[in-house]
Design an enzyme around this catalytic site. Structure first.
Site, PDB file in Angstrom:
ATOM      1  N   GLU A 182      12.635  62.744   7.344  1.00  0.00           N
ATOM      2  CA  GLU A 182      12.227  61.933   6.317  1.00  0.00           C
ATOM      3  C   GLU A 182      13.497  61.770   5.159  1.00  0.00           C
ATOM      4  O   GLU A 182      14.374  62.594   4.943  1.00  0.00           O
ATOM      5  CB  GLU A 182      11.116  62.724   5.324  1.00  0.00           C
ATOM      6  CG  GLU A 182      11.019  61.809   4.017  1.00  0.00           C
ATOM      7  CD  GLU A 182      10.341  60.377   4.449  1.00  0.00           C
ATOM      8  OE1 GLU A 182      10.899  59.522   3.885  1.00  0.00           O
ATOM      9  OE2 GLU A 182       9.366  60.337   5.174  1.00  0.00           O
ATOM     10  N   ASP A 197      18.046  59.137   8.855  1.00  0.00           N
ATOM     11  CA  ASP A 197      17.416  58.199   9.881  1.00  0.00           C
ATOM     12  C   ASP A 197      16.964  58.755  11.143  1.00  0.00           C
ATOM     13  O   ASP A 197      17.945  59.480  11.923  1.00  0.00           O
ATOM     14  CB  ASP A 197      18.359  57.088  10.221  1.00  0.00           C
ATOM     15  CG  ASP A 197      17.459  55.909  11.211  1.00  0.00           C
ATOM     16  OD1 ASP A 197      16.431  55.998  11.304  1.00  0.00           O
ATOM     17  OD2 ASP A 197      18.092  54.957  11.133  1.00  0.00           O
ATOM     18  N   ASP A 202       5.962  51.263   7.831  1.00  0.00           N
ATOM     19  CA  ASP A 202       5.911  50.226   7.170  1.00  0.00           C
ATOM     20  C   ASP A 202       5.646  49.134   8.214  1.00  0.00           C
ATOM     21  O   ASP A 202       6.230  48.833   9.334  1.00  0.00           O
ATOM     22  CB  ASP A 202       7.233  49.942   6.352  1.00  0.00           C
ATOM     23  CG  ASP A 202       7.145  48.818   5.473  1.00  0.00           C
ATOM     24  OD1 ASP A 202       6.602  47.542   5.930  1.00  0.00           O
ATOM     25  OD2 ASP A 202       7.378  49.070   4.437  1.00  0.00           O
TER      26      ASP A 202
END
Length: 236
Positions: free
Chosen positions: A91, A118, A141
């Site tokens: 994260e 990442d 997302d």
């Protein structure tokens, strides 16, 4: 990254696909304190390169890699419920990292390690091929607008990178509360070589008991929103 479908765009002026979206968020004193106390014990650095996770955890055990654990509530719950398994959570957002470290310190768990960068870079640079039993991608997302779909993490290159890191029989488990993104995930994974859909109907699986229900998901259920779970096993 593969020759046939790189995760990053070929042209240098194009946006690189990442496993995260930058969000505003202020870290609390408690979260910062947890980072200071917990990172030396639970934190791993991308710069350290390829890891021997048997050595990191001090044992051989089934290993789960989670991409984007948010505030870490589900990750902590899964790790606490399965002490015989090891978890690697990634994260980028510091408040979430601090929250998860706070939980780890409070519950005195030893079967979870954290990267704060990442997740795709971690997979490429730190995880050996055919070494993971599960890869989790929960509620990424969805990039709702059509012109942003190219930014979605679930693309052909992502599927191939994960396949390389999974053991034969290892499972990629994804979940989303956005049906168009679920359809996109399904389309990408059905076209990806080396996978088998574990859904009986060839589409979605029932919510697996090992995936905790988040407060966000419970609120969505009360409002009549759906959640779609996909599981694909590496077969080749």
């Amino acid at each position: 990254m593969t020759d046939s479908q790189p995760l990053a765009e070929q042209q240098p002026h194009r946006r690189t696909i990442k496993s995260f979206v930058m969000r505003a968020g202020r870290i609390t004193e408690g979260q910062q304190r947890a980072i200071e106390q917990g990172w030396p014990r639970f934190g791993l650095e991308l710069q350290a390169g390829m890891q021997d996770f048997d050595q990191v955890f001090g044992r051989q055990a089934p290993r789960t890699f989670e991409i984007g654990f948010g505030m870490g509530h589900s990750t902590l719950e899964m790790a606490a419920a399965a002490p015989e398994q090891d978890f690697i959570g990634v994260e980028v957002h510091k408040p979430g990292v601090g929250a998860l470290l706070n939980g780890l310190l409070s519950q005195d768990l030893s079967n979870l390690r954290i990267y704060s960068c990442d997740a795709l870079d971690v997979l490429r640079q730190c995880v050996a091929d055919a070494s993971l039993d599960r890869v989790l991608l929960f509620f990424p997302d969805p990039w709702h607008k059509a012109r942003h779909h190219k930014r979605r993490i679930v693309q052909a290159g992502f599927a191939e990178l994960v396949r390389q890191k999974l053991k034969i029989g290892g499972v990629l488990h994804m979940a989303t509360d956005w049906e168009p993104y679920a359809e996109h995930m399904l389309e990408v994974m059905q076209a990806a070589p080396g996978y088998r859909n574990l859904a009986a109907d060839g589409r979605w699986v029932e919510r697996p008991s090992e995936r905790p229900i988040t407060k966000f998901e419970r609120r969505g259920e009360r409002l009549g929103h759906g959640v779609w779970d996909l599981k694909f096993a590496r077969i080749d």
